[in-house]
Design a protein around this motif. Structure first.
Motif, PDB file in Angstrom:
ATOM      1  N   ALA A 119       0.828  -1.211   0.000  1.00 27.78           N
ATOM      2  CA  ALA A 119       0.000   0.000   0.000  1.00 27.78           C
ATOM      3  C   ALA A 119       0.867   1.269   0.000  1.00 27.78           C
ATOM      4  CB  ALA A 119      -0.931  -0.022   1.208  1.00 27.78           C
ATOM      5  N   PRO A 120       0.363   2.319  -0.727  1.00 33.64           N
ATOM      6  CA  PRO A 120      -0.937   2.405  -1.396  1.00 33.64           C
ATOM      7  C   PRO A 120      -0.993   1.571  -2.674  1.00 33.64           C
ATOM      8  CG  PRO A 120       0.351   4.381  -1.822  1.00 33.64           C
ATOM      9  CD  PRO A 120       1.121   3.572  -0.827  1.00 33.64           C
ATOM     10  N   ASP A 180      -9.277   1.304   5.889  1.00 38.29           N
ATOM     11  CA  ASP A 180      -8.155   1.805   6.700  1.00 38.29           C
ATOM     12  C   ASP A 180      -6.806   1.232   6.259  1.00 38.29           C
ATOM     13  OD1 ASP A 180      -9.889   3.300   8.351  1.00 38.29           O
ATOM     14  OD2 ASP A 180     -10.356   1.503   9.528  1.00 38.29           O
ATOM     15  N   LYS A 206      -5.297   1.680   3.018  1.00 35.18           N
ATOM     16  CA  LYS A 206      -4.691   2.361   1.874  1.00 35.18           C
ATOM     17  C   LYS A 206      -4.672   1.492   0.626  1.00 35.18           C
ATOM     18  CE  LYS A 206      -1.834   5.626   4.470  1.00 35.18           C
ATOM     19  NZ  LYS A 206      -0.475   6.191   4.657  1.00 35.18           N
ATOM     20  N   THR A 264      -7.216   0.757  -2.302  1.00 35.19           N
ATOM     21  CA  THR A 264      -8.485   1.193  -2.862  1.00 35.19           C
ATOM     22  C   THR A 264      -9.076   0.098  -3.735  1.00 35.19           C
ATOM     23  OG1 THR A 264      -7.489   2.200  -4.833  1.00 35.19           O
ATOM     24  CG2 THR A 264      -7.705   3.584  -2.860  1.00 35.19           C
ATOM     25  N   GLU A 312      -6.947   7.983  -3.717  1.00 37.14           N
ATOM     26  CA  GLU A 312      -7.634   7.703  -2.456  1.00 37.14           C
ATOM     27  C   GLU A 312      -9.122   7.447  -2.640  1.00 37.14           C
ATOM     28  OE1 GLU A 312      -6.765  10.776   0.330  1.00 37.14           O
ATOM     29  OE2 GLU A 312      -4.591  10.451   0.245  1.00 37.14           O
TER      30      GLU A 312
END
Length: 383
Positions: free
Chosen positions: A184-185, A239, A241, A243, A301
């Motif tokens: 992540a991300p 929570d 990161k 998506t 995000e």
């Protein structure tokens, strides 16, 4: 010679007057009509993702990448410098596609890896191979799918459309969640279709065993399941990161329509070819949405959304039904439990107390196995 001169004189004598041509409305009508058709054609193709970030040092998995939209996604991502894993069912076509992408992009970090979503064992093997070679996963594009195919069951006993379009990608994603979180991300992109708006999910008869099989209903059911699962997964990962979004590429002139009369019947295929070219998107057009969701900073995000033509679009209320999402998730865990048990080589999660000692021993062995096991078995124990 004189005859030729007279013929030439007659030819020029009978030519229309250039000045007269431009005094007519016909050239303007022709120009306006041609321009209008071109504009409509470009509008039907949808927007292109002209921005987006480079993907140097990023690892990407694209399923169904041997042709069509999947191959175009791989091409775009490879051009951005990413390390691309083209996960395909057909080994011959997959290797040729990977070679094509390497040649066209001059990116040597493009690889074929065999993956058949109709087989839980193939999915497990793919993930094991991937995790042995890679330490990260930045983008997972669940692109592979099938549409309106004849009735049939996979080797795991599920309707072909349901497993290919939903249950296989569900299982693949669950197995890869740990490495996605570690990287992540990172981003997950699932693929649905407008048909999800027509779908209903019958959790008691997912394989059409107690009702007449309908290819259209099966397809729309599987695509609704993709959307519902995406929204549920995004909530679970909020929570982390990581998506998770779902896209509708639109109607693209690709091999996914091979089971329809439009493609199967030669006369119909040839007769409608000009109309199909004009009205349908190309594979490159269909890839733009995955590129947008996978590479742009504005999507970094954004999670739990449905996109069409590079903008958010609302979906059927059924896909937003929290109860349906949870029921589908729990059912999917049970449906894939046999695959998870096969990975473990042990019993299911409801082992009785007399088998408790054996189960504890198996868990000790399991901890030494690869991470491919962990993400699924954690969830199977919830069922």
């Amino acid at each position: 010679m004189a005859h030729r001169s007279k013929a030439m004189d007659d030819f020029f004598a009978n030519m229309p007057n250039p000045d007269a041509i431009f005094q007519s409305w016909w050239p303007w009508i022709f120009a306006f009509g041609s321009g209008s058709l071109y504009g409509v054609r470009q509008w039907l193709r949808g927007p292109k993702c002209t921005g987006g970030n480079k993907l140097h040092n990023k690892v990407v998995i694209v399923t169904g990448a041997s042709s069509g939209i999947g191959k175009e996604i791989a091409l775009n991502f490879a051009n951005r410098g990413g390390k691309i894993i083209m996960a395909c069912r057909d080994e011959t076509q997959g290797k040729l596609a990977a070679e094509d992408v390497r040649k066209e992009t001059e990116n040597m970090d493009v690889y074929f890896s065999k993956l058949d979503l109709n087989s839980f064992k193939s999915i497990k093997d793919f993930v094991e191979r991937f995790k042995k070679k890679e330490k990260r996963l930045d983008i997972l594009v669940n692109n592979a799918g099938v549409m309106m195919c004849p009735e049939g069951k996979t080797e795991d006993g599920f309707d072909i459309q349901f497993q290919t379009n939903y249950l296989g990608p569900f299982y693949l994603t669950e197995l890869l969640l740990d490495i996605l979180k570690e990287s992540a991300p990172s981003r997950i992109i699932n693929t649905t279709a407008a048909a999800h708006n027509l779908g209903d999910i019958d959790l008691e008869d997912i394989n059409f065993e107690n009702r007449d099989y309908n290819a259209g209903e099966s397809y729309s059911q599987s695509k609704l399941a993709v959307v519902a699962h995406t929204f549920h997964l995004a909530e679970r990962l909020k929570d982390s990161k990581v998506t998770c979004n779902v896209i509708s590429p639109g109607i693209c002139n690709t091999n996914i329509y091979r089971y329809l009369p439009l493609k199967q019947k030669k006369f119909i295929r040839i007769s409608f070819a000009p109309f199909m070219w004009f009205l349908m998107k190309t594979a490159e057009d269909g890839a733009q949405l995955s590129v947008y969701c996978g590479t742009t900073s504005e999507m970094a995000e954004v999670t739990g959304k449905h996109f069409k033509d590079c903008k958010e679009e609302k979906v059927n209320e059924k896909a937003n039904d929290k109860l349906l999402q949870e029921q589908l998730y729990q059912a999917s865990l049970k449906w894939t439990k046999s695959a998870a048990a096969a990975i473990e080589g042990g019993d299911d999660s409801q082992t009785n107390s007399s088998d408790k000692k054996d189960e504890d021993n198996e868990k000790k062995v399991t901890r030494r196995k690869e991470k491919v096991v962990q993400s699924v078995m954690e969830r199977v124990s919830l069922s």
